[in-house]
Structures are given as structure tokens and as C-alpha cells.
Design a protein around this motif. Structure first.
Motif, PDB file in Angstrom:
ATOM      1  N   THR A   1       0.827  -1.205   0.000  1.00 51.47           N
ATOM      2  CA  THR A   1       0.000   0.000   0.000  1.00 51.47           C
ATOM      3  C   THR A   1       0.864   1.259   0.000  1.00 51.47           C
ATOM      4  OG1 THR A   1      -1.928  -0.993   1.072  1.00 51.47           O
ATOM      5  CG2 THR A   1      -1.602   1.361   1.403  1.00 51.47           C
ATOM      6  N   LEU A   2       1.872   1.292   0.865  1.00 51.57           N
ATOM      7  CA  LEU A   2       2.773   2.447   0.919  1.00 51.57           C
ATOM      8  C   LEU A   2       3.525   2.619  -0.392  1.00 51.57           C
ATOM      9  CD1 LEU A   2       4.227   2.084   4.538  1.00 51.57           C
ATOM     10  CD2 LEU A   2       2.640   3.832   3.718  1.00 51.57           C
ATOM     11  N   GLN A   3       3.980   1.524  -0.961  1.00 57.97           N
ATOM     12  CA  GLN A   3       4.695   1.592  -2.235  1.00 57.97           C
ATOM     13  C   GLN A   3       3.793   2.129  -3.342  1.00 57.97           C
ATOM     14  OE1 GLN A   3       5.908  -2.512  -2.466  1.00 57.97           O
ATOM     15  NE2 GLN A   3       7.937  -2.110  -1.621  1.00 57.97           N
ATOM     16  N   MET A   4       2.562   1.646  -3.394  1.00 55.92           N
ATOM     17  CA  MET A   4       1.611   2.109  -4.400  1.00 55.92           C
ATOM     18  C   MET A   4       1.350   3.601  -4.260  1.00 55.92           C
ATOM     19  SD  MET A   4      -1.084  -1.072  -4.255  1.00 55.92           S
ATOM     20  CE  MET A   4      -2.407  -0.067  -4.984  1.00 55.92           C
ATOM     21  N   ALA A   5       1.110   4.035  -3.014  1.00 59.55           N
ATOM     22  CA  ALA A   5       0.788   5.438  -2.775  1.00 59.55           C
ATOM     23  C   ALA A   5       1.961   6.347  -3.121  1.00 59.55           C
ATOM     24  CB  ALA A   5       0.362   5.638  -1.319  1.00 59.55           C
ATOM     25  N   VAL A   6       3.181   5.940  -2.739  1.00 58.53           N
ATOM     26  CA  VAL A   6       4.367   6.767  -3.003  1.00 58.53           C
ATOM     27  C   VAL A   6       4.640   6.864  -4.498  1.00 58.53           C
ATOM     28  CG1 VAL A   6       6.859   6.896  -2.732  1.00 58.53           C
ATOM     29  CG2 VAL A   6       5.423   6.367  -0.758  1.00 58.53           C
ATOM     30  N   MET A   7       4.666   5.725  -5.183  1.00 56.67           N
ATOM     31  CA  MET A   7       5.009   5.709  -6.606  1.00 56.67           C
ATOM     32  C   MET A   7       3.977   6.469  -7.438  1.00 56.67           C
ATOM     33  SD  MET A   7       6.325   1.769  -7.022  1.00 56.67           S
ATOM     34  CE  MET A   7       6.581   1.972  -8.794  1.00 56.67           C
ATOM     35  N   SER A   8       2.701   6.224  -7.178  1.00 54.21           N
ATOM     36  CA  SER A   8       1.663   6.886  -7.968  1.00 54.21           C
ATOM     37  C   SER A   8       1.608   8.383  -7.681  1.00 54.21           C
ATOM     38  CB  SER A   8       0.297   6.246  -7.678  1.00 54.21           C
ATOM     39  OG  SER A   8      -0.030   6.332  -6.303  1.00 54.21           O
ATOM     40  N   SER A   9       1.827   8.766  -6.434  1.00 57.22           N
ATOM     41  CA  SER A   9       1.771  10.190  -6.075  1.00 57.22           C
ATOM     42  C   SER A   9       2.923  10.963  -6.706  1.00 57.22           C
ATOM     43  CB  SER A   9       1.798  10.361  -4.547  1.00 57.22           C
ATOM     44  OG  SER A   9       0.700   9.719  -3.943  1.00 57.22           O
TER      45      SER A   9
ATOM     46  N   ILE B   1      -1.378   0.957  -9.006  1.00 52.58           N
ATOM     47  CA  ILE B   1      -0.482   2.101  -9.208  1.00 52.58           C
ATOM     48  C   ILE B   1      -0.947   2.944 -10.383  1.00 52.58           C
ATOM     49  CG2 ILE B   1       1.865   2.742  -9.887  1.00 52.58           C
ATOM     50  CD1 ILE B   1       2.861   0.300  -8.348  1.00 52.58           C
ATOM     51  N   LEU B   2      -1.336   2.299 -11.475  1.00 52.74           N
ATOM     52  CA  LEU B   2      -1.802   3.031 -12.651  1.00 52.74           C
ATOM     53  C   LEU B   2      -3.085   3.807 -12.344  1.00 52.74           C
ATOM     54  CD1 LEU B   2      -1.162   0.344 -15.416  1.00 52.74           C
ATOM     55  CD2 LEU B   2       0.145   2.434 -15.002  1.00 52.74           C
ATOM     56  N   ALA B   3      -3.998   3.169 -11.601  1.00 55.29           N
ATOM     57  CA  ALA B   3      -5.259   3.845 -11.256  1.00 55.29           C
ATOM     58  C   ALA B   3      -4.996   5.065 -10.384  1.00 55.29           C
ATOM     59  CB  ALA B   3      -6.188   2.866 -10.541  1.00 55.29           C
ATOM     60  N   LEU B   4      -4.141   4.917  -9.367  1.00 59.21           N
ATOM     61  CA  LEU B   4      -3.835   6.037  -8.482  1.00 59.21           C
ATOM     62  C   LEU B   4      -3.003   7.105  -9.187  1.00 59.21           C
ATOM     63  CD1 LEU B   4      -3.053   4.114  -5.170  1.00 59.21           C
ATOM     64  CD2 LEU B   4      -5.146   5.330  -5.793  1.00 59.21           C
ATOM     65  N   PHE B   5      -2.203   6.682 -10.175  1.00 59.19           N
ATOM     66  CA  PHE B   5      -1.442   7.656 -10.966  1.00 59.19           C
ATOM     67  C   PHE B   5      -2.387   8.601 -11.701  1.00 59.19           C
ATOM     68  CE2 PHE B   5      -0.135   8.530 -15.375  1.00 59.19           C
ATOM     69  CZ  PHE B   5       0.890   9.434 -15.146  1.00 59.19           C
ATOM     70  N   PHE B   6      -3.378   8.049 -12.386  1.00 57.01           N
ATOM     71  CA  PHE B   6      -4.316   8.899 -13.108  1.00 57.01           C
ATOM     72  C   PHE B   6      -5.156   9.737 -12.151  1.00 57.01           C
ATOM     73  CE2 PHE B   6      -3.320   6.147 -16.689  1.00 57.01           C
ATOM     74  CZ  PHE B   6      -3.355   7.048 -17.745  1.00 57.01           C
TER      75      PHE B   6
ATOM     76  N   ASN C   1      -4.384   8.817  -1.851  1.00 56.44           N
ATOM     77  CA  ASN C   1      -3.984   7.552  -2.468  1.00 56.44           C
ATOM     78  C   ASN C   1      -3.808   6.452  -1.425  1.00 56.44           C
ATOM     79  OD1 ASN C   1      -3.986   8.641  -5.026  1.00 56.44           O
ATOM     80  ND2 ASN C   1      -1.809   9.070  -5.046  1.00 56.44           N
ATOM     81  N   LEU C   2      -3.299   6.824  -0.263  1.00 65.51           N
ATOM     82  CA  LEU C   2      -3.113   5.845   0.802  1.00 65.51           C
ATOM     83  C   LEU C   2      -4.459   5.271   1.241  1.00 65.51           C
ATOM     84  CD1 LEU C   2      -0.848   4.630   2.580  1.00 65.51           C
ATOM     85  CD2 LEU C   2      -1.380   6.392   4.274  1.00 65.51           C
ATOM     86  N   ARG C   3      -5.447   6.141   1.383  1.00 65.34           N
ATOM     87  CA  ARG C   3      -6.780   5.668   1.783  1.00 65.34           C
ATOM     88  C   ARG C   3      -7.460   4.908   0.651  1.00 65.34           C
ATOM     89  NH1 ARG C   3      -6.846  10.752   4.677  1.00 65.34           N
ATOM     90  NH2 ARG C   3      -7.721  11.833   2.883  1.00 65.34           N
ATOM     91  N   ALA C   4      -7.278   5.383  -0.581  1.00 69.32           N
ATOM     92  CA  ALA C   4      -7.949   4.744  -1.715  1.00 69.32           C
ATOM     93  C   ALA C   4      -7.468   3.326  -1.945  1.00 69.32           C
ATOM     94  CB  ALA C   4      -7.745   5.576  -2.980  1.00 69.32           C
ATOM     95  N   SER C   5      -6.214   3.043  -1.582  1.00 71.08           N
ATOM     96  CA  SER C   5      -5.662   1.710  -1.823  1.00 71.08           C
ATOM     97  C   SER C   5      -6.439   0.639  -1.071  1.00 71.08           C
ATOM     98  CB  SER C   5      -4.189   1.675  -1.411  1.00 71.08           C
ATOM     99  OG  SER C   5      -4.040   1.871  -0.009  1.00 71.08           O
TER     100      SER C   5
ATOM    101  N   ALA D   1      -6.689  -4.856  -7.237  1.00 67.96           N
ATOM    102  CA  ALA D   1      -5.639  -3.903  -7.588  1.00 67.96           C
ATOM    103  C   ALA D   1      -4.578  -3.754  -6.507  1.00 67.96           C
ATOM    104  CB  ALA D   1      -6.245  -2.536  -7.916  1.00 67.96           C
ATOM    105  N   GLY D   2      -4.378  -4.783  -5.689  1.00 63.52           N
ATOM    106  CA  GLY D   2      -3.281  -4.786  -4.734  1.00 63.52           C
ATOM    107  C   GLY D   2      -3.522  -3.954  -3.491  1.00 63.52           C
ATOM    108  N   GLY D   3      -2.518  -3.928  -2.616  1.00 65.89           N
ATOM    109  CA  GLY D   3      -2.578  -3.135  -1.413  1.00 65.89           C
ATOM    110  C   GLY D   3      -3.258  -3.850  -0.258  1.00 65.89           C
ATOM    111  N   ILE D   4      -3.440  -3.114   0.827  1.00 62.24           N
ATOM    112  CA  ILE D   4      -4.035  -3.675   2.041  1.00 62.24           C
ATOM    113  C   ILE D   4      -5.482  -4.083   1.818  1.00 62.24           C
ATOM    114  CG2 ILE D   4      -4.877  -1.483   2.970  1.00 62.24           C
ATOM    115  CD1 ILE D   4      -3.203  -4.399   4.899  1.00 62.24           C
ATOM    116  N   GLY D   5      -6.130  -3.493   0.815  1.00 63.92           N
ATOM    117  CA  GLY D   5      -7.506  -3.881   0.510  1.00 63.92           C
ATOM    118  C   GLY D   5      -7.619  -5.337   0.112  1.00 63.92           C
ATOM    119  N   THR D   6      -6.591  -5.880  -0.516  1.00 64.74           N
ATOM    120  CA  THR D   6      -6.588  -7.300  -0.888  1.00 64.74           C
ATOM    121  C   THR D   6      -6.600  -8.178   0.354  1.00 64.74           C
ATOM    122  OG1 THR D   6      -5.318  -6.767  -2.880  1.00 64.74           O
ATOM    123  CG2 THR D   6      -5.365  -9.065  -2.187  1.00 64.74           C
TER     124      THR D   6
END
Length: 252
Positions: free
Chosen positions: A64-72, A131-136, A195-199, A207-212
Motif C-alpha cells: 500500500t505504501l509503495q503504491m501510494a508513493v510511486m503513484s503520487s 499504481i496506474l489507477a492512483l497515478f491517473f 492515495n493511501l486511503r484509496a488503496s 488492484a493490490g494493497g491492504i484492501g486485498t
């Protein structure tokens, strides 16, 4: 004022009531759902914080942290030039302004969850579609907020730059960017929080993250572990939000 409030309450009751034109709101059904033997809320009484020590939860939080950092970061970097072109002051001509404005409107019109569904279908499940979704999502939000800031800056330095013979790129570099960089940085950090909350939601569509992880425990009916992971995620979000708020306050 009183009459309008009464009318609003009456409309709400009528719209929610269980009749032909209502949505079928029923307090009895809600209570039955909350008190059944396998009700999600029962997990609160037996919340399992030990779920946070498992490898599944640790990997989910890290992802989750990786997704939020990279996409942001990626979204914010590309959003800066787009924000300049998304304002009449920053765009080199009306054609560029119209195209970028339309592009940003299209990006923001699609919610992050729908972006995740589209990318899961395109590149399979995992962190990449998240990551792609949070990027957009980041791209649309930071571009919009920053371009609005550009429209409200002090035009004195802009006019001075033009009067001295500066080109359009030079005017943006020396008269516009110094005025918007603090706000732009603040918007980027705020987008990281979003992005952190959305994950946590994107994981429910693969789409990965803690939600999975939350979705896995939910599917197993292990509500005590679900609430344990949710509690841990809530703490992480609060800590990150407080740190971000302090940093954004210093910037502005």
C-alpha cells in the motif's frame, strides 16, 4: 428557514420510506443484519490485532505504501506541466489550453475505482493496476488544484517579466513557478494521503494493497481479523495525515 428545514426532513423521510417511491429503508432489516450470527460488526467484540503481525498483513501494508508513493510522485511530476497548460496564463496558445483542459476533465470524470477495474482487466491483478489507477487519479487532482492556483497568482511579476522581453517559458520559470510551488507541493502531499486511503478500496477489485488482505479475510468470514487490519490501517492513515498536515502548514 424553519419551513425549508421541515420540508427537507419530510422529503428525506418520504424518499427513504418503504413505499412505491421510496428506497425501502427499514430499521428492522438493518438491525437484523447487524445482529445475525455472522454479522461483520460482531468482529469488533473479538477484534484480532494479532492479524497485523502476520506476513500477509505486513506485505499488504508495505505494498500500500509503495503504491501510494510511486503513484503520487509520478502523477505529481507530470501534473506540474499539465497544470501550467491547463490555465490560460500558462498555456502557450488557446489550442493547447483547450486540449489539456479536455484531457484533465476526462481523467477526473473517471473515479479511481473504475480506473482500477479497467487496468485489472488490461494488465491482470496485482499492484500494477492499482499504481496506474492512483497515478491517473493523482494526475487529475493535482493538475486541477494547481491550475486553479495559477489563475489566482499575482500578475505583477508576470507583467514585469513580459515587459523585460522574457519569452513565454522564461516567464513561467521566473514569474509563475515561484508563486505556485508551495501550493503545488502541498497538493501533492495531500494527494498522497488520498492515495493511501484509496488503496484500501482498490484491493477489493484485485488492484493490490491492504484492501486485498481485508477482502481475503472478509471472504473467509474472519471478521475479527478484518477489524484488526482495519484498526492498524486507521492508525497508519492518522499518523501519515498528521505528519502531512504539519508539513503542508509549514509550506503554506
Amino acid at each position: 428557514m424553519i419551513g425549508g428545514l421541515i420540508g427537507l426532513v419530510g422529503f428525506t423521510v418520504a424518499a427513504g420510506a418503504d413505499w412505491r417511491y421510496g428506497i425501502g429503508f427499514s430499521v428492522t432489516e438493518i438491525w437484523d443484519g447487524l445482529t445475525r450470527s455472522n454479522a461483520p460488526m460482531r468482529g469488533l467484540a473479538e477484534i484480532d490485532l494479532g492479524a497485523l503481525t502476520g506476513s500477509r498483513a505486513r506485505d499488504g501494508f508495505l505494498e500500500t505504501l509503495q503504491m501510494a508513493v510511486m503513484s503520487s510522485i509520478a502523477g505529481a511530476l507530470i501534473a506540474l506541466p499539465l497544470a501550467l497548460f491547463n490555465s490560460k496564463l500558462g498555456a502557450p496558445n488557446r489550442a493547447v489550453y483547450a486540449v489539456v483542459k479536455l484531457l484533465n476533465n476526462v481523467i477526473r470524470a473517471i473515479p479511481d475505482l473504475l480506473w482500477a477495474l479497467l487496468f485489472v482487466a488490461a494488465v491482470s491483478i496485482g499492484a500494477l493496476p492499482g499504481i496506474l489507477a492512483l497515478f491517473f487519479f493523482s494526475l487529475g487532482v493535482v493538475t486541477k488544484l494547481t491550475s486553479d492556483t495559477i489563475d489566482g497568482i499575482d500578475h505583477g511579476p508576470v507583467e514585469a517579466a513580459r515587459a523585460s522581453g522574457a519569452s513565454h517559458p522564461q516567464m513561467l520559470r521566473f514569474a509563475v513557478l515561484p508563486q505556485i510551488l508551495p501550493a503545488y507541493t502541498s497538493f501533492s502531499m495531500y494527494c498522497f494521503e488520498l492515495n493511501l486511503r484509496a488503496s484500501a478500496v482498490l484491493g477489493f477489485v484485485g488492484a493490490g494493497g491492504i484492501g486485498t488482505v481485508i477482502d481475503f479475510y472478509r471472504g473467509q468470514g474472519q471478521w475479527d481479523r478484518v477489524w484488526g487490519v482495519v484498526a492498524g490501517f486507521l492508525v497508519v492513515v492518522i499518523v501519515v495525515e498528521r505528519i502531512s498536515a504539519v508539513l503542508r502548514k509549514r509550506l503554506l
